[in-house]
Design a protein around this motif. Sequence first.
Motif, short mmCIF file in Angstrom:
data_model
loop_
_atom_site.label_atom_id
_atom_site.label_comp_id
_atom_site.label_asym_id
_atom_site.label_seq_id
_atom_site.Cartn_x
_atom_site.Cartn_y
_atom_site.Cartn_z
N ARG A 11 44.60 56.54 50.97
CA ARG A 11 45.67 55.50 50.88
C ARG A 11 45.10 54.40 51.49
O ARG A 11 45.79 53.21 51.19
CB ARG A 11 46.99 56.02 50.94
N GLY A 12 44.41 54.23 52.66
CA GLY A 12 44.19 53.12 53.54
C GLY A 12 45.09 52.25 54.17
O GLY A 12 45.24 51.22 54.49
N SER A 13 46.33 52.91 54.66
CA SER A 13 47.48 52.44 55.54
C SER A 13 46.64 51.85 56.73
O SER A 13 47.22 50.89 57.34
CB SER A 13 48.64 53.48 55.63
N ASN A 14 45.71 52.75 57.53
CA ASN A 14 45.41 52.07 58.80
C ASN A 14 44.31 50.93 58.35
O ASN A 14 44.43 50.17 59.23
CB ASN A 14 44.27 53.41 59.28
N GLY A 88 40.62 57.23 57.71
CA GLY A 88 40.93 58.25 56.88
C GLY A 88 39.74 58.31 56.25
O GLY A 88 39.81 58.62 54.68
N ILE A 108 40.21 57.21 63.81
CA ILE A 108 41.43 57.63 64.25
C ILE A 108 41.98 59.28 63.96
O ILE A 108 41.57 59.52 62.71
CB ILE A 108 42.71 56.78 63.72
N PRO A 110 44.94 62.09 63.79
CA PRO A 110 46.39 62.26 64.03
C PRO A 110 46.88 63.63 64.72
O PRO A 110 47.86 64.18 64.46
CB PRO A 110 46.89 62.59 62.55
N GLN A 122 48.47 66.99 62.08
CA GLN A 122 50.16 67.11 62.26
C GLN A 122 50.85 68.40 61.91
O GLN A 122 51.36 68.89 62.86
CB GLN A 122 50.58 65.88 61.10
N LEU A 171 52.08 58.30 62.24
CA LEU A 171 51.30 57.15 61.48
C LEU A 171 52.02 55.88 61.88
O LEU A 171 50.97 55.02 62.19
CB LEU A 171 51.79 57.44 59.77
N GLU A 174 49.68 55.34 64.76
CA GLU A 174 48.22 55.13 64.35
C GLU A 174 47.99 53.52 64.00
O GLU A 174 47.21 52.73 64.48
CB GLU A 174 48.18 55.78 63.03
C1 GRF Z 1 45.49 59.46 59.04
O1 GRF Z 1 46.58 60.25 59.32
C2 GRF Z 1 44.38 59.26 59.92
O2 GRF Z 1 44.80 59.66 61.35
C3 GRF Z 1 43.58 60.44 59.34
O3 GRF Z 1 43.66 60.27 58.08
C4 GRF Z 1 45.11 59.72 57.75
C5 GRF Z 1 44.66 58.38 56.91
O4 GRF Z 1 45.64 57.72 56.19
N1 GRF Z 1 42.40 60.35 59.68
P1 GRF Z 1 45.58 56.26 55.72
O5 GRF Z 1 44.61 56.33 54.69
O6 GRF Z 1 44.89 55.34 56.93
O7 GRF Z 1 46.77 55.72 55.13
#
Ligand code: GRF
Length: 216
Positions: A11-14, A88, A108, A110, A122, A171, A174
């Motif tokens: 999903r790429g929220s980071n 992610g 990163i 979690p 988690q 999150l 993060e």
């Molecule tokens: C996050 O929980 C990160 O810690 C782990 O994968 C997930 C990625 O989430 N490595 P997102 O794609 O950045 O939303």
Amino acid sequence: MLYLGVLASGRGSNFQAIVDAIGAGSLAAAVKLLIVDVPGAFAVERARKHSIEFLYLDPKESPSKDAYFARIAEEFAGRGVELVILAGFMRIVRKPLIDAFPNRIMNIHPALLPSFPGLHGQKQAAEYGVRISGCTVHFVDEGMDTGPVIIQAAVPVSPDDTDDTLSARILKQEHRIFPEAIRLYAEGRLKVEGRVVRIAGYEAGEDAVLINPPLP
Ligand code: GRF
């Protein structure tokens, strides 16, 4: 201006948090290329929206895992990428990419490493019943979540937490610490000594310690 190459699988929220930090002027960087290993990863939509170049590289089209990561290294190097960001990205990075970017790949995770490495940090923490978990930004080596720790954020865990409630709490942190770690790198403040990372201008304070449940 620091040139970033981002790898993502979902999903790429980071990734979004990093793009937002750049947009807000708090991170002097530019994402030169996003590479995804999953077709239809939502991270691509985010790249499209921000006019960031992206590429889907199918691992099955490479003759080996090493060749896949050599290709990734080539794509990043060709665009002048200085720091690689795993946002992610659900694969273990292989030697050709690590050798091309020594101590220049950040991930990163979690959980508070070295606790709960691997998938579902988690869920592992919630099921184990720890009182404190969190997230970790670290440099990447050839192991799974084993590289030198850069920053960590702690969050409280309750016995009523589920994978989902704890994941949401983690999150949020993060999204704070990943852009922050990149900013420290961009400012030249990170020095890796063995497996310890020194941050220039930072000293730990006692008030940073989170106790859960809080003491009376
Ligand atoms: C996050 O929980 C990160 O810690 C782990 O994968 C997930 C990625 O989430 N490595 P997102 O794609 O950045 O939303």
